[in-house]
Design an enzyme around this catalytic site. Sequence first.
Site, PDB file in Angstrom:
ATOM      1  N   TYR A 143     -14.579   2.433   9.377  1.00  0.00           N
ATOM      2  CA  TYR A 143     -13.225   2.903   9.066  1.00  0.00           C
ATOM      3  C   TYR A 143     -13.099   4.410   9.344  1.00  0.00           C
ATOM      4  O   TYR A 143     -12.165   4.853  10.007  1.00  0.00           O
ATOM      5  CB  TYR A 143     -12.920   2.574   7.600  1.00  0.00           C
ATOM      6  CG  TYR A 143     -11.763   3.330   7.006  1.00  0.00           C
ATOM      7  CD1 TYR A 143     -10.447   2.995   7.320  1.00  0.00           C
ATOM      8  CD2 TYR A 143     -11.970   4.406   6.137  1.00  0.00           C
ATOM      9  CE1 TYR A 143      -9.379   3.705   6.778  1.00  0.00           C
ATOM     10  CE2 TYR A 143     -10.915   5.109   5.591  1.00  0.00           C
ATOM     11  CZ  TYR A 143      -9.616   4.759   5.916  1.00  0.00           C
ATOM     12  OH  TYR A 143      -8.564   5.466   5.391  1.00  0.00           O
ATOM     13  N   GLY A 157       0.789  -1.223   0.000  1.00  0.00           N
ATOM     14  CA  GLY A 157       0.000   0.000   0.000  1.00  0.00           C
ATOM     15  C   GLY A 157       0.824   1.277   0.000  1.00  0.00           C
ATOM     16  O   GLY A 157       1.984   1.308  -0.422  1.00  0.00           O
TER      17      GLY A 157
HETATM   18  N1  LIG Z   1      -6.134   4.479   0.073  1.00  0.00           N
HETATM   19  C1  LIG Z   1      -6.710   5.661   0.275  1.00  0.00           C
HETATM   20  O1  LIG Z   1      -7.387   6.215  -0.610  1.00  0.00           O
HETATM   21  C2  LIG Z   1      -6.561   6.374   1.591  1.00  0.00           C
HETATM   22  C3  LIG Z   1      -7.254   7.597   1.778  1.00  0.00           C
HETATM   23  C4  LIG Z   1      -7.113   8.262   2.983  1.00  0.00           C
HETATM   24  C5  LIG Z   1      -6.293   7.743   3.964  1.00  0.00           C
HETATM   25  N2  LIG Z   1      -5.649   6.540   3.770  1.00  0.00           N
HETATM   26  C6  LIG Z   1      -4.800   6.040   4.841  1.00  0.00           C
HETATM   27  O2  LIG Z   1      -3.531   5.696   4.294  1.00  0.00           O
HETATM   28  C7  LIG Z   1      -2.937   4.660   5.085  1.00  0.00           C
HETATM   29  C8  LIG Z   1      -2.496   3.511   4.190  1.00  0.00           C
HETATM   30  O3  LIG Z   1      -3.643   2.986   3.546  1.00  0.00           O
HETATM   31  P1  LIG Z   1      -3.561   2.033   2.272  1.00  0.00           P
HETATM   32  O4  LIG Z   1      -4.666   2.430   1.374  1.00  0.00           O
HETATM   33  O5  LIG Z   1      -2.190   1.973   1.783  1.00  0.00           O
HETATM   34  O6  LIG Z   1      -3.959   0.622   2.938  1.00  0.00           O
HETATM   35  P2  LIG Z   1      -3.380  -0.859   2.644  1.00  0.00           P
HETATM   36  O7  LIG Z   1      -2.919  -0.977   1.241  1.00  0.00           O
HETATM   37  O8  LIG Z   1      -4.440  -1.783   3.120  1.00  0.00           O
HETATM   38  O9  LIG Z   1      -2.122  -0.941   3.607  1.00  0.00           O
HETATM   39  C9  LIG Z   1      -2.310  -0.964   4.987  1.00  0.00           C
HETATM   40  C10 LIG Z   1      -1.066  -1.406   5.676  1.00  0.00           C
HETATM   41  O10 LIG Z   1      -1.363  -1.555   7.074  1.00  0.00           O
HETATM   42  C11 LIG Z   1      -0.918  -2.819   7.507  1.00  0.00           C
HETATM   43  N3  LIG Z   1      -1.717  -3.382   8.582  1.00  0.00           N
HETATM   44  C12 LIG Z   1      -2.981  -3.880   8.514  1.00  0.00           C
HETATM   45  N4  LIG Z   1      -3.323  -4.414   9.692  1.00  0.00           N
HETATM   46  C13 LIG Z   1      -2.261  -4.272  10.515  1.00  0.00           C
HETATM   47  C14 LIG Z   1      -1.989  -4.649  11.855  1.00  0.00           C
HETATM   48  N5  LIG Z   1      -2.888  -5.332  12.590  1.00  0.00           N
HETATM   49  N6  LIG Z   1      -0.792  -4.335  12.402  1.00  0.00           N
HETATM   50  C15 LIG Z   1       0.138  -3.678  11.661  1.00  0.00           C
HETATM   51  N7  LIG Z   1      -0.043  -3.317  10.383  1.00  0.00           N
HETATM   52  C16 LIG Z   1      -1.234  -3.617   9.817  1.00  0.00           C
HETATM   53  C17 LIG Z   1      -1.015  -3.714   6.277  1.00  0.00           C
HETATM   54  O11 LIG Z   1      -0.168  -4.839   6.461  1.00  0.00           O
HETATM   55  P3  LIG Z   1      -0.527  -6.211   5.698  1.00  0.00           P
HETATM   56  O12 LIG Z   1      -0.348  -5.894   4.248  1.00  0.00           O
HETATM   57  O13 LIG Z   1       0.450  -7.187   6.241  1.00  0.00           O
HETATM   58  O14 LIG Z   1      -1.953  -6.506   6.045  1.00  0.00           O
HETATM   59  C18 LIG Z   1      -0.561  -2.757   5.186  1.00  0.00           C
HETATM   60  O15 LIG Z   1       0.845  -2.745   5.118  1.00  0.00           O
HETATM   61  C19 LIG Z   1      -3.993   4.263   6.105  1.00  0.00           C
HETATM   62  O16 LIG Z   1      -3.742   4.932   7.320  1.00  0.00           O
HETATM   63  C20 LIG Z   1      -5.288   4.767   5.495  1.00  0.00           C
HETATM   64  O17 LIG Z   1      -6.258   5.030   6.475  1.00  0.00           O
HETATM   65  C21 LIG Z   1      -5.769   5.838   2.603  1.00  0.00           C
END
Ligand SMILES: NC(=O)c1ccc[n+]([C@@H]2O[C@H](COP(=O)([O-])OP(=O)(O)OC[C@H]3O[C@@H](n4cnc5c(N)ncnc54)[C@H](OP(=O)(O)O)[C@@H]3O)[C@@H](O)[C@H]2O)c1
Length: 323
Positions: free
Chosen positions: A198, A32
Amino acid sequence: MGGAAPSKVYNPLNELPSMKGKIVLVTGSSSGIGFATLQCLLRLGAKVYMAVPDEQRTKDALERIKREGTEPGLGEVIWHELDLKNPRDAKDSAERFMKKEPRLDVLINNAALITDLGHPQLNVDGIQDNMAINYLGPYVFTRTLLPLLESTAATGDDVRIINVGSDGVKDVTFLDYSSKKAWNHKFSFTMLPTLNRYKYSKLAVHLWTNNLAKRLTAENSKVLVMLVHPGGILSDGAIRSLKQLPYPPFWIWMMSKILHPQERGAFTSVFAACSPRDTPEITHGGYINPPNVIGRQAPAAYDEANQQRLFEFTEALLKELEV
Ligand SMILES: NC(=O)c1ccc[n+]([C@@H]2O[C@H](COP(=O)([O-])OP(=O)(O)OC[C@H]3O[C@@H](n4cnc5c(N)ncnc54)[C@H](OP(=O)(O)O)[C@@H]3O)[C@@H](O)[C@H]2O)c1
């Protein structure tokens, strides 16, 4: 997810100073936006800890780094096991880190469960996983690392905590953070319960960060705290959740027209972590939005009474849990 478009021309590797000699810990960085963040930091020369729970995804990520980046000047990447679901594990992980390293320059709290796929689970303490992983785990991890961050800052070095928030918190209307029952609210009678769970947990991150910034100021701390919003990003996690829908290729194609690629999602975190301290946008308690501009958070995030209620309930809960 959603929000303003990140800048099209910005390239952190051309704009930001070298991070050589800096130690940075990025949670959730095996995939991610966290992975893209880690890659940028690595290319800026930092020693980066990949703080994640899943061994296989870590191995894949380390392989990918090896494949994609061997240029001179590259920093170092080290796996550090961290599972945020159980606050004891989060504490234990922080304590292990402090035994490994005598300093920490930047902590990026990026990890989150972006979708529970419609099946919210409770952790061992009966806390729903959106609040356990997205708020309580990072709270405990950061609280435990704070003495190390403080001692690094006390030497005169520039130390930062970057919490990844979300502009999506603007939609949260259920604002009770004062009990476990409230934390475990399922939003069952709403149109999008999974997304609302979320967003509720991400508003907790905003309330916590704003409160932490104030508490650190009151204690004359030199540690800088910032919040960032990455933009609407088609991350690995977003793709994983789209794969649960019928005809995944259609949904992934469709969302790729609306959301931005993962690499761009790293821009605000890396900007907040690495920009020189005299950059106008780098302010204690500041909120960075794409394309690296100061943003206004949702009004609910500035509610000081609610920040305090969340803080007091969290501390009481951790005391009860003996964490
Ligand atoms: N994508 C968007 O549009 C968006 C928008 C606003 C904010 N955000 C924020 O950006 C950040 C990254 O999001 P993303 O979209 O990249 O999500 P993602 O692709 O699902 O990545 C999330 C990461 O968090 C890890 N994680 C999940 N459960 C965990 C746990 N129990 N302990 C430790 N690590 C854990 C995952 O590890 P595993 O891969 O091993 O599960 C993964 O590396 C988040 O804070 C999200 O709220 C994202």
